[in-house]
Design a protein around this motif. Sequence first.
Motif, PDB file in Angstrom:
ATOM      1  N   THR A  74      -1.975  74.721   5.918  1.00 18.64           N
ATOM      2  CA  THR A  74      -2.970  74.027   5.089  1.00 18.64           C
ATOM      3  C   THR A  74      -3.357  72.704   5.737  1.00 18.64           C
ATOM      4  O   THR A  74      -4.535  72.330   5.761  1.00 18.64           O
ATOM      5  N   PHE A  75      -2.369  71.992   6.261  1.00 14.95           N
ATOM      6  CA  PHE A  75      -2.639  70.734   6.951  1.00 14.95           C
ATOM      7  C   PHE A  75      -3.635  70.969   8.088  1.00 14.95           C
ATOM      8  O   PHE A  75      -4.603  70.221   8.244  1.00 14.95           O
ATOM      9  N   ILE A  76      -3.407  72.023   8.879  1.00 16.01           N
ATOM     10  CA  ILE A  76      -4.302  72.334   9.995  1.00 16.01           C
ATOM     11  C   ILE A  76      -5.701  72.673   9.491  1.00 16.01           C
ATOM     12  O   ILE A  76      -6.699  72.235  10.073  1.00 16.01           O
ATOM     13  N   GLU A  77      -5.797  73.420   8.389  1.00 18.87           N
ATOM     14  CA  GLU A  77      -7.112  73.725   7.804  1.00 18.87           C
ATOM     15  C   GLU A  77      -7.843  72.442   7.416  1.00 18.87           C
ATOM     16  O   GLU A  77      -9.060  72.339   7.565  1.00 18.87           O
ATOM     17  N   MET A  78      -7.097  71.463   6.930  1.00 18.94           N
ATOM     18  CA  MET A  78      -7.701  70.215   6.463  1.00 18.94           C
ATOM     19  C   MET A  78      -8.042  69.251   7.600  1.00 18.94           C
ATOM     20  O   MET A  78      -9.077  68.586   7.556  1.00 18.94           O
ATOM     21  N   PHE A  79      -7.166  69.177   8.610  1.00 17.04           N
ATOM     22  CA  PHE A  79      -7.294  68.120   9.616  1.00 17.04           C
ATOM     23  C   PHE A  79      -7.392  68.620  11.061  1.00 17.04           C
ATOM     24  O   PHE A  79      -7.514  67.816  11.976  1.00 17.04           O
ATOM     25  N   GLY A  80      -7.322  69.932  11.277  1.00 18.06           N
ATOM     26  CA  GLY A  80      -7.568  70.485  12.605  1.00 18.06           C
ATOM     27  C   GLY A  80      -6.358  70.731  13.478  1.00 18.06           C
ATOM     28  O   GLY A  80      -6.368  71.635  14.297  1.00 18.06           O
ATOM     29  N   PHE A  81      -5.299  69.936  13.330  1.00 20.72           N
ATOM     30  CA  PHE A  81      -4.106  70.106  14.155  1.00 20.72           C
ATOM     31  C   PHE A  81      -2.943  69.334  13.546  1.00 20.72           C
ATOM     32  O   PHE A  81      -3.142  68.464  12.702  1.00 20.72           O
ATOM     33  N   ILE A  82      -1.744  69.665  14.006  1.00 21.22           N
ATOM     34  CA  ILE A  82      -0.545  68.922  13.627  1.00 21.22           C
ATOM     35  C   ILE A  82      -0.296  67.888  14.731  1.00 21.22           C
ATOM     36  O   ILE A  82      -0.157  68.250  15.899  1.00 21.22           O
ATOM     37  N   GLN A 103      -9.163  58.980  -0.864  1.00 17.88           N
ATOM     38  CA  GLN A 103      -9.541  60.098  -0.002  1.00 17.88           C
ATOM     39  C   GLN A 103      -8.292  60.730   0.604  1.00 17.88           C
ATOM     40  O   GLN A 103      -7.307  60.049   0.850  1.00 17.88           O
ATOM     41  N   MET A 104      -8.378  62.037   0.823  1.00 19.05           N
ATOM     42  CA  MET A 104      -7.256  62.749   1.422  1.00 19.05           C
ATOM     43  C   MET A 104      -7.142  62.353   2.888  1.00 19.05           C
ATOM     44  O   MET A 104      -8.136  62.334   3.609  1.00 19.05           O
ATOM     45  N   LEU A 105      -5.923  62.058   3.292  1.00 17.12           N
ATOM     46  CA  LEU A 105      -5.632  61.651   4.653  1.00 17.12           C
ATOM     47  C   LEU A 105      -4.363  62.346   5.131  1.00 17.12           C
ATOM     48  O   LEU A 105      -3.508  62.695   4.311  1.00 17.12           O
ATOM     49  N   PRO A 106      -4.202  62.490   6.449  1.00 23.27           N
ATOM     50  CA  PRO A 106      -2.890  62.885   6.940  1.00 23.27           C
ATOM     51  C   PRO A 106      -1.913  61.750   6.604  1.00 23.27           C
ATOM     52  O   PRO A 106      -2.321  60.580   6.562  1.00 23.27           O
ATOM     53  N   GLY A 111       2.723  62.994   9.040  1.00 20.65           N
ATOM     54  CA  GLY A 111       1.723  64.024   9.276  1.00 20.65           C
ATOM     55  C   GLY A 111       2.262  65.130  10.177  1.00 20.65           C
ATOM     56  O   GLY A 111       1.910  66.296  10.018  1.00 20.65           O
ATOM     57  N   TRP A 112       3.150  64.797  11.092  1.00 16.98           N
ATOM     58  CA  TRP A 112       3.731  65.787  12.010  1.00 16.98           C
ATOM     59  C   TRP A 112       4.563  66.831  11.258  1.00 16.98           C
ATOM     60  O   TRP A 112       4.806  67.925  11.773  1.00 16.98           O
ATOM     61  N   MET A 113       4.953  66.507  10.029  1.00 15.66           N
ATOM     62  CA  MET A 113       5.709  67.443   9.192  1.00 15.66           C
ATOM     63  C   MET A 113       4.786  68.195   8.228  1.00 15.66           C
ATOM     64  O   MET A 113       5.257  68.978   7.415  1.00 15.66           O
ATOM     65  N   GLY A 114       3.479  67.918   8.288  1.00 14.20           N
ATOM     66  CA  GLY A 114       2.544  68.569   7.392  1.00 14.20           C
ATOM     67  C   GLY A 114       2.339  67.815   6.089  1.00 14.20           C
ATOM     68  O   GLY A 114       1.829  68.376   5.127  1.00 14.20           O
ATOM     69  N   TRP A 115       2.708  66.549   6.043  1.00  9.86           N
ATOM     70  CA  TRP A 115       2.499  65.756   4.841  1.00  9.86           C
ATOM     71  C   TRP A 115       1.100  65.147   4.847  1.00  9.86           C
ATOM     72  O   TRP A 115       0.567  64.786   5.898  1.00  9.86           O
ATOM     73  N   VAL A 116       0.524  65.051   3.636  1.00  7.70           N
ATOM     74  CA  VAL A 116      -0.771  64.426   3.417  1.00  7.70           C
ATOM     75  C   VAL A 116      -0.604  63.299   2.412  1.00  7.70           C
ATOM     76  O   VAL A 116       0.440  63.194   1.757  1.00  7.70           O
ATOM     77  N   CYS A 117      -1.635  62.478   2.277  1.00  5.26           N
ATOM     78  CA  CYS A 117      -1.535  61.374   1.325  1.00  5.26           C
ATOM     79  C   CYS A 117      -2.900  61.004   0.786  1.00  5.26           C
ATOM     80  O   CYS A 117      -3.934  61.420   1.307  1.00  5.26           O
ATOM     81  N   CYS A 118      -2.871  60.190  -0.259  1.00  3.49           N
ATOM     82  CA  CYS A 118      -4.087  59.631  -0.838  1.00  3.49           C
ATOM     83  C   CYS A 118      -3.706  58.303  -1.485  1.00  3.49           C
ATOM     84  O   CYS A 118      -2.771  58.257  -2.300  1.00  3.49           O
TER      85      CYS A 118
END
Length: 153
Positions: A74-82, A103-106, A111-118
């Motif tokens: 899902t992280f990759i779908e949102m931001f393109g890469f890990i 706004q949604m951000l890595p 982020g390297w673990m697939g975490w997102v934030c806002c």
Amino acid sequence: MTPDKILKYCLENLDGSVLMNSWGESAIFYNPNNQLKRGVYILTIKEKDGDNDRSSNLNRENLYRLNLGIRKTTFIEMFGFIPKRPAKGGIVDMDYDFTATNQMLPHPVYGWMGWVCCLNPSQKTFEELKPLIEEAYTYAKEKHKKRKNCATN
């Protein structure tokens, strides 16, 4: 939205979730009946900068950051890469303003673990975050099951 409303939403809607303070953050863990010592992170709310995380400038007045552990796919779908894991005290190498609000951000550190934030999601943005909260919850349940099985074997 306020941190208390987010935490209340999680505790009321994510069965088996528990609230703990962890590393100076409010954290929602999946840990039904306290089966594991700590459980598995679903999300955290961070309200101030820490020694190894100053990237969001959380020491600004009335600011907090909601952090979610989602699947890497899902992280990759949102931001393109890990991104690669940053050095201690560093941030991920991604072209985002980690101080931007609503706004949604890595996640700047995890982020390297697939975490997102806002930072400071509005009510509307929080509604858009609910599917990601559900994903983080489902993912935590899967990890909890694996850890529980390892503990009993």
